[in-house]
Design a protein around this motif. Structure first.
Motif, mmCIF file in Angstrom:
data_model
loop_
_atom_site.group_PDB
_atom_site.id
_atom_site.type_symbol
_atom_site.label_atom_id
_atom_site.label_comp_id
_atom_site.label_asym_id
_atom_site.label_seq_id
_atom_site.Cartn_x
_atom_site.Cartn_y
_atom_site.Cartn_z
ATOM 1 N N UNK A 1 0.837 -1.212 0.000
ATOM 2 C CA UNK A 1 0.000 0.000 0.000
ATOM 3 C C UNK A 1 0.863 1.250 0.000
ATOM 4 N N UNK A 2 1.924 1.263 0.823
ATOM 5 C CA UNK A 2 2.808 2.425 0.877
ATOM 6 C C UNK A 2 3.617 2.554 -0.404
ATOM 7 N N UNK A 3 4.054 1.429 -0.959
ATOM 8 C CA UNK A 3 4.814 1.476 -2.204
ATOM 9 C C UNK A 3 3.993 2.073 -3.337
ATOM 10 N N UNK A 4 2.689 1.798 -3.348
ATOM 11 C CA UNK A 4 1.819 2.384 -4.370
ATOM 12 C C UNK A 4 1.730 3.894 -4.198
ATOM 13 N N UNK A 5 1.641 4.364 -2.950
ATOM 14 C CA UNK A 5 1.608 5.807 -2.687
ATOM 15 C C UNK A 5 2.899 6.464 -3.167
ATOM 16 N N UNK A 6 4.041 5.868 -2.851
ATOM 17 C CA UNK A 6 5.325 6.431 -3.254
ATOM 18 C C UNK A 6 5.491 6.425 -4.764
ATOM 19 N N UNK A 7 4.918 5.432 -5.417
ATOM 20 C CA UNK A 7 4.968 5.403 -6.888
ATOM 21 C C UNK A 7 4.220 6.608 -7.468
ATOM 22 N N UNK A 8 3.058 6.901 -6.901
ATOM 23 C CA UNK A 8 2.301 8.059 -7.352
ATOM 24 C C UNK A 8 3.015 9.364 -7.023
ATOM 25 N N UNK B 1 -1.845 -1.542 6.525
ATOM 26 C CA UNK B 1 -0.433 -1.799 6.273
ATOM 27 C C UNK B 1 0.236 -2.305 7.553
ATOM 28 N N UNK B 2 -0.285 -3.396 8.131
ATOM 29 C CA UNK B 2 0.244 -3.888 9.409
ATOM 30 C C UNK B 2 1.706 -4.323 9.331
ATOM 31 N N UNK B 3 2.165 -4.696 8.139
ATOM 32 C CA UNK B 3 3.554 -5.110 8.024
ATOM 33 C C UNK B 3 4.529 -3.967 8.273
ATOM 34 N N UNK B 4 4.022 -2.709 8.257
ATOM 35 C CA UNK B 4 4.879 -1.561 8.520
ATOM 36 C C UNK B 4 4.932 -1.187 9.998
ATOM 37 N N UNK C 1 8.382 -1.748 11.655
ATOM 38 C CA UNK C 1 9.392 -0.805 11.181
ATOM 39 C C UNK C 1 9.162 0.582 11.746
ATOM 40 N N UNK C 2 7.894 0.999 11.755
ATOM 41 C CA UNK C 2 7.566 2.312 12.303
ATOM 42 C C UNK C 2 7.843 2.370 13.800
ATOM 43 N N UNK C 3 7.481 1.313 14.509
ATOM 44 C CA UNK C 3 7.714 1.281 15.949
ATOM 45 C C UNK C 3 9.204 1.381 16.269
ATOM 46 N N UNK C 4 10.026 0.635 15.535
ATOM 47 C CA UNK C 4 11.469 0.696 15.756
ATOM 48 C C UNK C 4 12.013 2.088 15.457
#
Length: 541
Positions: A220-227, A388-391, A394-397
């Motif tokens: 989901x985040x990768x799609x945002x960054x692509x845009x 985007x639970x897989x993030x 990473x965000x917590x760290x």
């Protein structure tokens, strides 16, 4: 017209640094010379009052004319006339019309030694006769081959060629002084604007870096960054939508930093925090005295963002009656400060953000449809954190590292138990809430494992201080049970992969549908499919 007097005047003019001071010193000094009735300076500028100008019928090209900027003289036979005023009959002079207009257009000086013997086209011949004007001298003000304007001197005594030549020499010195004063004022303006930009950007950098760079690797985040990458290379208006706390400002910063405007400021305006009565002043600026409390000139946010980007956060909060003013600025790229009639041309890229459904707002009449279309040329929707639970790990760290350094608690550790609690939570406040939860947990944990349970509770809902009332031995036991090993990024990825496989096995390797793995994990089937592809997990039939 004596040479030594003009020399002394040239020295006085050269000592001035303020443009208005230079202009006034020139005309007042000339007007004090023996036999001089009137001295005036016009400067080249765009046509601005063509509809009300006294000489509009004489003007063939209304795009540019001569503006009267300084005047001084002594009236002998015109009671009540103040020759220092700049709003009289000749406040604008058409190019190539009358003596002054011809000099301004050609850059060549003109001397009329005896007005009475010349067949001149005079706008006010009765005034010339009444005041006893004998000679008119008009010199171009030239600096570096550029005609800045015209210096005109009207005398009651005849001027000879020698005096005319001395006036020409003085006019050359005056032009240099005017050009220098303009340069000084421009430098001062740029310095003040730079100070404003630096002060504003200093605040914004401190605020913006609290979340650091965009963190995550979910589809989901990768799609945002692509845009973001696609639209950043253009000047297209962007509308960022999504729930509160999803990182819309970070996305705006990413667009700006990837654009050709990266060296100019990104100016943020929180539309919801601007009082209705100060909207125009905040956006477009004001001049001193424009309203009660306007004790000095103020540059508006749009002018501050000139050649850069303006970020209109919470744009849906702009009152309906003020949306038309914003629309006009976006369409014409022009502003007028409150209390000023000068139009300023701008070059601003607009990025807007909202957590409202602006289409529904348009249908209900609370938001202008034309403004919506102007803002949403390229809409980007930011996904909520629950998609985007897989993030989360990473965000917590990332937030743990920021909080540990800022709060001087470097020993707080992220455990697998803490990660399980973070992943199980629904995050209605999205990334902003996660950041706050981590910071609060760091403060409560001090050293050792990160105590997410002290903030969210064991049930996954925000705690209300219940753990603070537990006996000390129970709290210590809970802390020890949650202090599992710290997970690296590779271990986090491995744990997520194992969790996906476990969900698939429980669902009989069905991805979608009732009882499918997507439903068990609480994600969309498309999101789960993307994760399976990323981890190289093949579906079993």
């Amino acid at each position: 017209m004596e040479a030594d007097r003009l020399l002394s005047l040239a020295v006085a003019v050269a000592a001035e640094r303020n443009l208005q001071g230079v202009l006034q010193t020139i005309v007042q000094g000339l007007a004090s010379q023996p036999g001089v009735a009137l001295a005036r300076i016009w400067q080249h500028a765009p046509g601005d009052i063509c509809d009300s100008c006294f000489l509009r019928d004489e003007c063939r090209d209304r795009t540019r004319c001569l503006h009267l900027v300084a005047s001084a003289g002594t009236a002998l036979h015109s009671p009540g006339e103040d020759w220092s005023l700049l709003n009289g009959h000749f406040r604008r002079m058409p190019m190539n019309s009358f003596i002054v207009g011809v000099v301004g257009a050609t850059g060549k000086a003109i001397l009329i030694q005896d007005v009475a013997t010349e067949h001149l086209h005079l706008a006010r011949p009765e005034w010339v006769h009444r005041e006893g004007i004998r000679s008119i001298a008009a010199h171009p003000l030239i600096s570096r081959d550029d005609v800045l304007g015209v210096l005109a001197t009207l005398t009651r005594e005849p001027l000879d060629e020698r005096a005319f030549a001395w006036l020409g020499t003085f006019a050359n010195q005056a032009a240099v002084a005017i050009a220098n004063a303009r340069a000084f004022e421009e430098l001062d303006r740029l310095r003040k604007q730079l100070e404003l930009e630096n002060a504003y950007l200093h605040e914004q950098v401190k605020e913006g870096l609290a979340f650091g760079e965009i963190v995550g690797q979910s589809p989901a985040l990768e799609e945002v960054l692509r845009q973001v990458d696609m639209v950043a290379r253009t000047d297209t208006a962007v509308l960022l939508t999504g729930e509160s706390g999803t990182g819309k400002e970070l996305a705006a910063r990413a667009i700006h930093e990837r654009s050709a405007r990266r060296d100019r400021p990104l100016v943020k305006v929180n539309c919801a925090s601007v009082p209705r009565e100060l909207f125009e002043s905040e956006f477009f600026g004001h001049v001193r005295g424009a309203f009660t409390g306007a004790v000095r000139d103020r540059i508006g946010r749009f002018q501050l963002a000139d050649r850069g980007t303006i970020f209109l956060d919470e744009v849906g909060e702009i009152p309906l009656e003020l949306q038309s003013k914003l629309l006009r600025v976006l369409q014409e790229q022009q502003i007028e400060r409150v209390g000023e009639d000068q139009v300023r041309q701008l070059d601003v890229r607009v990025i807007a953000a909202t957590n409202h459904d602006l289409k529904r707002e348009c249908e209900s009449g609370r938001f202008r449809r034309d403004l919506y279309y102007r803002l949403s040329v390229f809409p980007i929707e930011l996904p909520p954190l629950r998609d985007r639970p897989e993030d989360i790990g990473l965000l917590a760290a990332h937030f743990l590292d920021l909080a540990g350094r800022r709060l001087n608690c470097p020993d707080v550790l992220l455990t697998d138990r803490a990660l399980e609690q973070l992943t199980a939570y629904d995050w209605p406040g999205n990334i902003r809430e996660l950041h706050n939860v981590i910071e609060r947990a760091v403060i409560l944990s001090q050293r050792g494992p990160l105590r997410i349970d002290l903030v969210l509770g064991n049930s996954g809902s925000p705690a209300r201080g219940t753990h603070a009332r537990l006996p000390a031995d129970v709290v210590e036991a809970k802390a020890q049970s949650s202090a599992s090993k710290v997970l690296s990024r590779e271990e986090l990825a491995r744990q997520e992969r194992e969790n996906l496989i476990a969900a698939l096995e429980q669902a009989g390797w069905r991805v979608s549908g009732r009882g499918g793995a997507a439903e068990l994990l609480g994600v969309k089937p498309t999101t789960l499919t993307s994760r399976l592809k990323r981890f190289g997990i093949e579906r079993r039939h």
